[in-house]
Structure formats: C-alpha cells, structure tokens
Design a protein around this motif. Structure first.
Motif, PDB file in Angstrom:
ATOM      1  N   LEU A 651     -22.741 -52.904  19.969  1.00  0.00           N
ATOM      2  CA  LEU A 651     -21.677 -54.021  20.121  1.00  0.00           C
ATOM      3  C   LEU A 651     -21.319 -54.270  21.747  1.00  0.00           C
ATOM      4  CD1 LEU A 651     -19.397 -54.114  16.867  1.00  0.00           C
ATOM      5  CD2 LEU A 651     -21.362 -55.659  17.499  1.00  0.00           C
ATOM      6  N   GLU A 652     -22.322 -54.502  22.637  1.00  0.00           N
ATOM      7  CA  GLU A 652     -21.957 -54.601  24.002  1.00  0.00           C
ATOM      8  C   GLU A 652     -21.189 -55.918  24.509  1.00  0.00           C
ATOM      9  OE1 GLU A 652     -25.533 -53.751  25.901  1.00  0.00           O
ATOM     10  OE2 GLU A 652     -25.459 -51.571  25.403  1.00  0.00           O
ATOM     11  N   SER A 653     -21.752 -56.851  23.531  1.00  0.00           N
ATOM     12  CA  SER A 653     -21.071 -58.235  23.691  1.00  0.00           C
ATOM     13  C   SER A 653     -21.234 -58.947  22.391  1.00  0.00           C
ATOM     14  CB  SER A 653     -21.784 -58.952  24.982  1.00  0.00           C
ATOM     15  OG  SER A 653     -22.847 -58.981  24.626  1.00  0.00           O
ATOM     16  N   LEU A 654     -20.514 -59.934  22.361  1.00  0.00           N
ATOM     17  CA  LEU A 654     -20.487 -60.821  21.400  1.00  0.00           C
ATOM     18  C   LEU A 654     -20.556 -62.262  21.763  1.00  0.00           C
ATOM     19  CD1 LEU A 654     -17.572 -59.372  19.030  1.00  0.00           C
ATOM     20  CD2 LEU A 654     -20.102 -58.923  18.492  1.00  0.00           C
ATOM     21  N   LEU A 670     -17.842 -47.911  18.971  1.00  0.00           N
ATOM     22  CA  LEU A 670     -16.616 -48.456  18.834  1.00  0.00           C
ATOM     23  C   LEU A 670     -15.439 -47.325  18.823  1.00  0.00           C
ATOM     24  CD1 LEU A 670     -17.169 -51.508  16.532  1.00  0.00           C
ATOM     25  CD2 LEU A 670     -16.818 -51.483  18.924  1.00  0.00           C
ATOM     26  N   LYS A 675     -13.750 -49.663  24.962  1.00  0.00           N
ATOM     27  CA  LYS A 675     -14.926 -50.321  24.501  1.00  0.00           C
ATOM     28  C   LYS A 675     -14.814 -51.674  23.465  1.00  0.00           C
ATOM     29  CE  LYS A 675     -19.489 -50.015  23.738  1.00  0.00           C
ATOM     30  NZ  LYS A 675     -20.335 -50.246  24.906  1.00  0.00           N
ATOM     31  N   ILE A 676     -13.713 -51.531  22.533  1.00  0.00           N
ATOM     32  CA  ILE A 676     -13.650 -52.468  21.555  1.00  0.00           C
ATOM     33  C   ILE A 676     -12.895 -53.817  22.372  1.00  0.00           C
ATOM     34  CG2 ILE A 676     -11.438 -51.708  20.817  1.00  0.00           C
ATOM     35  CD1 ILE A 676     -12.783 -53.001  18.037  1.00  0.00           C
ATOM     36  N   ASN A 678     -13.454 -54.706  25.388  1.00  0.00           N
ATOM     37  CA  ASN A 678     -14.558 -55.438  26.186  1.00  0.00           C
ATOM     38  C   ASN A 678     -15.165 -56.379  24.998  1.00  0.00           C
ATOM     39  OD1 ASN A 678     -13.787 -54.510  28.513  1.00  0.00           O
ATOM     40  ND2 ASN A 678     -15.143 -52.738  28.454  1.00  0.00           N
ATOM     41  N   VAL A 679     -15.544 -55.785  24.060  1.00  0.00           N
ATOM     42  CA  VAL A 679     -16.358 -56.576  22.913  1.00  0.00           C
ATOM     43  C   VAL A 679     -15.792 -57.690  22.650  1.00  0.00           C
ATOM     44  CG1 VAL A 679     -17.227 -56.272  20.545  1.00  0.00           C
ATOM     45  CG2 VAL A 679     -17.678 -54.394  22.254  1.00  0.00           C
TER      46      VAL A 679
END
Length: 899
Positions: A651-654, A670, A675-676, A678-679
C-alpha cells in the motif's frame, strides 16, 4: 393543469445522455397528493443503495442518506408535487444540502404556489400546444406510422375536429389518438367526436379524452384496468403479480382460447400499456417488485379466531393474501373457499397446509416464500389441477408430492427436489411448460442420464433463470457430466447457477456459444473440475462467480477466450480456490474494459500481481490471499477497497478517487504512523475500517475532515483515547475489542455530526469525557461489555436531545444514569446484565419518557420491577430475559397496556 407534458418533459431531461454523464447519482420519485417525508426519503435512499431499508425512523434514515449524498453531484426529480407546507419541504431537504456543487432538484407540479413554497430558483410554465402541433401529435398516434396521407379524407376531417377538442393537451391528444388508432370506421370516429363526454361538467379532474379512452376500451381490457384501482395511487405494479391476480379473478378466459392464461395476461398487459401511454394512475414509472404496500418492517398479528372464521365469512373469495402476518396455521375450513384462485402465505410461521387445501380446485397461485418453518406439501397436492404458480423458496421442504405431472397447467415452479427415487420423481418435469426462474436440487439422486434427457430443458423456451445443484457432500463422479450434458437449457436463458458438481470438466454446451444471451453465470463448489469454461463464449455475460474449485492450479489466456466477446463483463468474483497459484492476467484490461467489481477471496496460494489498468473498476476485494503481491490499481474510478489478511499487500499509494477503505489482518507494511499517513494522505476517504490489526498505529496528528464512518475492531493497541475532535464530520463511530482504549475525548465539548456511537468489548474502557459532551445529532448509542465502565455519559438529557435508541448491556460496574434522566425523545431502551444499574431504576424517571415504545430489562427480580404507574404512558413492548418475571407482568402490565 394536468396533461400538459410536465412529467414527459422531466423524463426527457432525466434520460438525456448529457444529463446522465453530468451527475454521479440520479433518482426519480413520484410524490403525488400526500407529501410523505419518510416515504420520499426512503425511496431516494433505496434507489441510491439498491437495497431495501425497513426503518421507519426518519432521522436515522436521513443520516444514512446524507452519507450517500455527501460530496456527490446528484439529480433528484420530484414528480407531481402538491405540497404547500414549507415545514414539510424543510424537513425533507436536510440531507440534500450536503451534495456537491451542481446538484439539482427538479420538480413537476400543477400548482404555482407549490413552486413558490419550495423556493424554486427557475420556473418553467408549460402552455398548451398550438393548433398545428396538436394535429401533428394527434396524427402520430391516430394514423399508421403517423401518415395522414394514407388515411381516409373523411377521417382526417373528423380527426382535426377531435384534435381541437383536446385543447392542446399532449396527454389528451396521445390518449385519444391511441384509441382511434385501433378504429378505422367513419362511424366510430364520428361517435367519439360527438360524444357528450366532451361537454360534461364534472368535479372529476380526469380529462374528457381520458374518460373517453376508458369508455371505449374493449370489455376484456376495461375490467383488467378497473381492477388496478384497488391499489393505492402510485403503487409499483409488478407485471407477474398483476397477471396472477387477473387470472384469479377469471379476467383472462374471455378470449384467445388457444393461448394459456399467462400468455393472455401478457397480451392484455401489453395492450393496456400501449393504450395507457404511461399514465401514472395505471403503470408508474418504476416497475420494481412489491411484497407489501406498507409497514414492511412490522410483523402483523392476526388472531387465530380471525383466520378460523374467515372461510365462513367470505365464501366467494378469489384472492387471499396473509403474507408477513404472524400466522402459525390455517384452519381446515380453508377448503370451503371453493372460488379461491390466489393464496399468498409468504413470510408466515406455518409448518404445514391442511389437507383441505387440496379441495381448492380453482387455485392458480400458491406462494409460500420465506415460510422458513414449512416442511411438507400435502399428499394430495396433485388435485390442484389448475395450479399455475408454486413458490416455496426458503422453506424446509425436502421432497416433492407424488403425481406432480398431473398439474398440467403449472408454469412457474420455484424448485424441484429429486429424492432418492430419482427415476420416478424426475419424470414429473417432462410435460411442464416452465417459465421464469427454476431450480433442480438433489441431482445426485439421478441414476440414469437418460432421465435427465427426458426432462428436455432445451425445449423450455420461457425459462430465464436456472439452478442445477447436487448435495453439498457430493463425490467425484463422471456420471455427473452425463447428467449435466442432458440438462442443456434453451439459448434464451439469462442466468445459470451450477453447484456441487462432481465432474472433472464441464459438458459441451458450456464449451460452445450456445448460450449467447446468458448474463449471469455462477459456478459453486465444483471442486473436482480441472478447467473452467471460457467466458469468451458468452458475449452477453455481465456477472461471473467462480467459487470452491479445489483443483484449479492455473488460469491462463484461454479463460478469457475472445476478448471482444468477453468485454461486457462487469462483475468477476473468485472464492475458496485453495490450489490456485497462477493467473495470467496481463491482457485483462483489454479483455474487461467495463469491469466494475473484482473480488478474490480465500485463495491462499495465489501468487503474482493484481491486474492493473482496469478503467471502469469501482470495487476491489482481496481476502486471505497471503501470497498475492497486490499492488493496488491506480484507476481513477476505484472508490471502494477491501483488504483482508493479505500479508504482502503493497500500500504505497491509493487512488485519489477512493472513498471506502477497509483493512483487516496483519499488514507488514502498515505498522508505522508515517506509512499509513502517507497512504491515506491523498484520499478524501468517507469510510475507514480497521479490523484485527493490533499493531497498527492510526495517525492522530492532523484532522480527518472527510471521514463520515469509522470502525476500529481488534486493532490499534496503542490507542488509549479516541479524539473525536480530529473527525469533525464523523457520523458513525464503532470501537470494538480495542484492548487498551480507556476513553473517548473531545476538547471543545461539542461534536455536531455524530449520529451513531457503538462501543463494545473494550476491556479497559472506563470513562466518558468529564462533564459530558454535546452530540445534538446522536440518534443511537450502544454500550456493551465494558467491564470497567463505572458511569454513563453525563447530562444525556441535555447533550443528546435527538437520542432514540439506547442499549446498555453487560456493564456490571455502572450504577446509575445521570441525574437529569433520559433524553425526552428516547423510543427504545435496553438495559441487560447491568445489575447495579437495574437496582437503581426507581431513579430512571420512566414515566416522563412519553416517546418510549420499547423497554427491555434484565437481571430484575419481582420486587425491583417498576410500578405500573411509573411506566411510560405509550409503552408498546416490554421484554425481560426472565420468563418468571414476564409471567408476573402478564397480569400486572399487559392488561393495562394491551399490545
């Protein structure tokens, strides 16, 4: 004025391609005389969600509707509005204020004052058609292909005079034109021209042209049309239901004797639809199915005495519907209703039918759908010689009555169960001309494949949906393929479901393009199959589900077949594929350009990547696919993402379009706040759910201004206090199994959006904000299994003025409510397994709760129950988990408050 074309014009706007492309949501509601805010709100909500909602609580419904509309551009059409009460309009419009800029509400009305009341920004007043336009419209409906030149000159002259009498009203011109289209004689046209109905003075609002249309209807159509008046205005007719009722009233046997009743009904329906020109009083714009006209959410009680006396009181009855009523049995005297043709017992509690039911020799329709306790059809069932429609879905019936083949008129049969004497029972299907939806269950009991061939499903051209199913523990058997081969359906089939098949491959008719009209295919638990049919063979296919194929290891390009033929697919679901390892899906974006939903569930060995670049994808679900490297597609249409127990998810990006995110299970990527953060940073999420992610740290360093619904279940162990401030738009909050959560906090003391609060099994949760917190829109508060909680929110009566549902269960340390008492609008109160709280009930001030309808109390002994004089005046339901106490109250309470 009625008949000017207001609804027709609104329809043209509503269905225009440019309009369709300009809005995220479109809803049409026919309002009519009674401006029922709850009904209109419910209609809009159900149209948007596609699901039934049985709540009768307007506030709760509007909260849910607001969630659906927020930041979406919508078009709402309110057709035929008569309301002049601004307060009702204000009550309705609340959820619609949250749509995106550019949202529109279009209403049609005959009354200028209505337009003013509803603060219309732009008003378009329609005027009658000109003389030339009136003649043009009349000609289009009165003459073949609208060609006046081919008509008799005398008819043209009469027609122009009739057109003038319609006074420029499009509805009148269409109605009278459609009537004259079927008449070619000079005398008939002249009779209509000179009819006194044109000049009659009447209080009726019905246009003279419409009265003439009815007057000149053929008698066989007139009574069918008149029968529809027994339904309320704007009733949503279902064609099949209406035809069954016409049959029951014997309206379909007057003509066309070469056709059966159902075919005659289809023709009559078509003729009326043609003549009616979509009149709202006959066929509303919506044609969805209808089970009950009102009070769907309430279980209706009818006394045994009523059902017992009914047959003797109404001996000439033709139609009897007791659906969704609390009925456990029918009296033997039901057999006295010799004229009965239609019997609907759907949703009742009956276990069996009296044998006398078989004496109803005129019975045509019998509905037992959702009679979950019903076990067996009567032995002499074959005596119902005129039965056309039998529906016993979702019952306990496990065998068919004998001699079913004698029911020569049976056309709609929900299912057929083959028992262990399969060779004997399956022959009953041979002569049946089946229509609609049909299931054959127990196929493991078919010993000879020739018996399946004799059923001749291929000749049953009216079947639209077919289910073929073996028992759940069916063994591997090459014989199953021979049986399935001989159950080939007709090419008209729209939906096919095959379950628990024991063959290793599918028959030839699933390997060639014989089912060109198939739109839905479901293959379930065919665990011995080693290959899948190619979906390129089904050019009309929109939905495909493949569940429980234990022997499929790889799916290659042959699965897609011809990409041009597979391009219509919109829904693709895989599930319970325990051996599946490889999926060659590189060409998927080319093959499925219209795919909107992709679901991959319980495929633990599947490796590789998820397909990328699916331009129409809206929903992606992956669950229990531990080896899948699921880099999330960045398609701009994706708005719902559900990930469960997929350890390698990256989940690097959505995608920025994402509105709903649900994450469950251990996600190695996560674990950190950064991390989350940024996601989700680039998404305007509306709904966020975490489940079984104990090491997940949710970022609480900034405000989440778009989230409307939040659920944390067994996750975020580092979370000790949930800060409501950081979620200013939050409407629903669920906190379940949060191991270290101690409280919820709010620095400002006010939360103006929260409507639902649910806290359960949070072992360390001990307190609410000191001094209470204001949530003026809170409707539901549920507090369960909080072992350390000592007190409930303070000043609920003041701070929770909208509270309707309050549930407190298994909170043993809670001793009392706040001194101010309960909120005055409370309607539902449950207090269970809270011994200290129940012991203090004398201070609950129940008598002041004038709105309370339901009261549930647990852990109360005889002495601690409140006195009758302390009960709310309008209490409808009292529930206690102690039967002994309930017995005590039978004499003490229910005599005073009869249910």
């Amino acid at each position: 004025m009625g008949g000017l074309g207001k609804t027709t014009l609104a329809q043209l706007v509503y269905n225009d391609r440019r309009v369709m492309d300009g809005f995220n949501l479109k809803v049409w509601v026919c309002v009519s005389d009674e401006f029922d805010v709850l009904r209109v709100t419910k209609t809009v909500y159900e149209a948007i969600t596609g699901s039934k909602d049985d709540t009768n609580d307007l506030n709760m419904l509007q909260i849910k509707l607001k969630q659906q509309l927020t930041q979406k551009r919508f078009l709402l059409v309110l057709d035929d509005v008569w309301n002049e009460n601004y307060m009702l309009w204000e009550a309705l419009q609340s959820p619609f204020n949250h749509g995106a800029i550019g949202s529109k509400i279009l209403l049609t009305t005959r009354n200028q004052k209505v337009a003013s009341t509803m603060r219309s920004a732009n008003i378009l007043q329609l005027k009658p058609l000109s003389k030339g336009d009136s003649w043009s419209l009349f000609s289009r409906y009165a003459f073949h292909d609208g060609n006046v030149l081919c008509a008799n000159s005398d008819l043209e002259e009469i027609g122009r005079k009739i057109s003038k009498k319609c006074k420029g009203l499009p509805l009148a011109l269409k109605a009278i034109g459609s009537l004259l289209y079927t008449e070619s004689s000079h005398e008939q046209w002249n009779e209509i021209l000179e009819s006194e109905i044109w000049e009659e003075k009447s209080d009726s609002k019905i246009l003279p042209a419409l009265r003439l249309s009815y007057y000149y209807l053929p008698s066989h159509l007139k009574r069918c049309f008149a029968y529809c008046s027994i339904f309320p205005k704007d009733y949503d007719f279902d064609k099949e239901h209406l035809i069954q009722l016409w049959m029951a009233e014997n309206f379909l046997t007057c003509a066309h004797q070469s056709k059966d009743g159902r075919e005659v009904g289809e023709q009559f329906f078509h003729d009326l639809l043609l003549r009616a020109n979509k009149l709202r009083t006959f066929l509303p714009l919506s044609m969805r199915g209808h089970r009950s006209t009102s009070c769907n959410s309430i279980l209706h009680f009818i006394s045994g005495k009523f059902t017992h006396n009914l047959p003797s009181k109404f001996t000439c009855m033709r139609v009897l519907s007791l659906s969704d009523h609390f009925i456990k049995q029918l009296p033997d005297s039901i057999g006295n209703l010799k004229h009965l043709r239609y019997l609907d017992l759907s949703g009742t509690k009956i276990r069996k039918l009296p044998d006398s039911i078989c004496e109803l020799h005129h019975l045509q329709t019998l509905k037992l759908w959702l009679c979950r306790l019903f076990e067996k059809l009567p032995t002499d069932f074959h005596k119902l010689m005129n039965l056309c429609h039998l529906d016993f879905r979702e019952t306990q019936v496990r065998e068919m009555p004998r001699q079913l083949d004698k029911l020569k008129n049976l056309q709609v049969l929900s299912s057929f169960i083959i028992d262990k004497s399969g060779e004997t029972s399956i022959k009953y299907l041979e002569g049946l001309n089946l229509h609609g939806s049909f299931s054959i269950l127990g196929l493991q009991n078919v010993v000879s494949s020739s018996a399946a061939l004799a059923v001749n499903l291929r000749s049953k051209i009216h079947l639209k949906e077919l289910t073929l199913e073996w028992c759940i523990d069916n063994k591997k058997s090459p014989h199953d393929k021979d049986v399935l081969e001989n159950f080939q359906p007709h090419e008209n089939l729209k939906k096919l479901s095959i379950g628990n098949y024991g063959g290793i491959d599918f028959p030839n008719w699933l390997a060639n393009p014989s089912l060109s009209n198939l739109m839905s295919l479901e293959l379930r638990h065919c665990k011995y199959c080693i290959s899948l049919p190619s979906i390129g063979l089904f050019p009309s296919l929109k939905s495909l589900s493949i569940i429980g194929f234990d022997n499929i290891v790889a799916i290659g390009p042959e699965f897609c077949g011809s990409s041009s033929n597979a391009s219509s697919l919109e829904i693709l679901r895989f599930g319970d594929m325990e051996s599946w390892e490889e999926w060659n899906c590189e060409i998927l974006s080319l093959t499925f350009p219209h795919l909107q939903e992709l679901s991959i569930v319980n495929c633990p060995k599947l490796k590789g990547q998820l397909p990328q670049q699916l331009p129409s994808l809206k929903m992606l679900v992956t669950s229990n696919c531990e080896k899948l490297l699921s880099s999330i597609p960045q398609d701009p249409s994706l708005d719902k993402l559900i990930l469960r127990n997929c350890g390698n998810d990256q989940l690097e990006s959505l995608p920025s379009s994402l509105k709903v995110l649900s994450i469950s299970g251990g996600f190695k990527n996560l674990l950190s706040v950064d991390k989350i953060e940024n996601v989700i940073a680039n998404c305007n999420l509306k709904e966020l759910k975490f489940s079984d992610c104990p090491h997940l740290e949710f970022p609480l360093g900034y405000f989440h201004n778009f989230i409307l619904e939040m659920e944390i279940r067994g996750s975020c162990d580092s979370l000790k206090s949930f800060p409501l401030d950081f979620f200013p738009m939050l409407q629903s909050l669920k906190l379940i199994d949060c191991n270290n959560l101690e409280t919820i906090s709010i620095s400002e003391g006010n939360h103006f959006s929260l409507a639902n609060l649910y806290i359960r099994k949070c072992a360390r949760f001990a307190r609410f904000p000191e001094g209470g917190f204001s949530a003026p829109k809170l409707v539901l508060c549920c507090i369960e299994e909080l072992k350390n909680l000592k007190s409930l929110p303070e000043k609920m009566r003041i701070f929770f003025p909208s509270l309707i549902y309050l549930v407190i269960r298994c909170c043993p340390q809670v001793e009392s409510f706040s001194e101010e008492g309960f909120p005055s609008n409370l309607q539902y109160l449950d207090v269970l397994e809270c011994p200290k709280l129940v012991a203090s009930q004398m201070g609950w001030r129940l008598s002041s709760l004038t709105s309370l309808r339901h009261l549930g109390i647990g852990d109360a002994d005889d002495e601690s129950l409140p006195d009758i004089g302390l009960l709310p005046p309008l209490l409808l339901v009292f529930r206690s988990i102690t039967a002994q106490i309930l017995d005590h109250w039978n004499t003490k309470v229910f005599a005073t408050y009869p249910l």
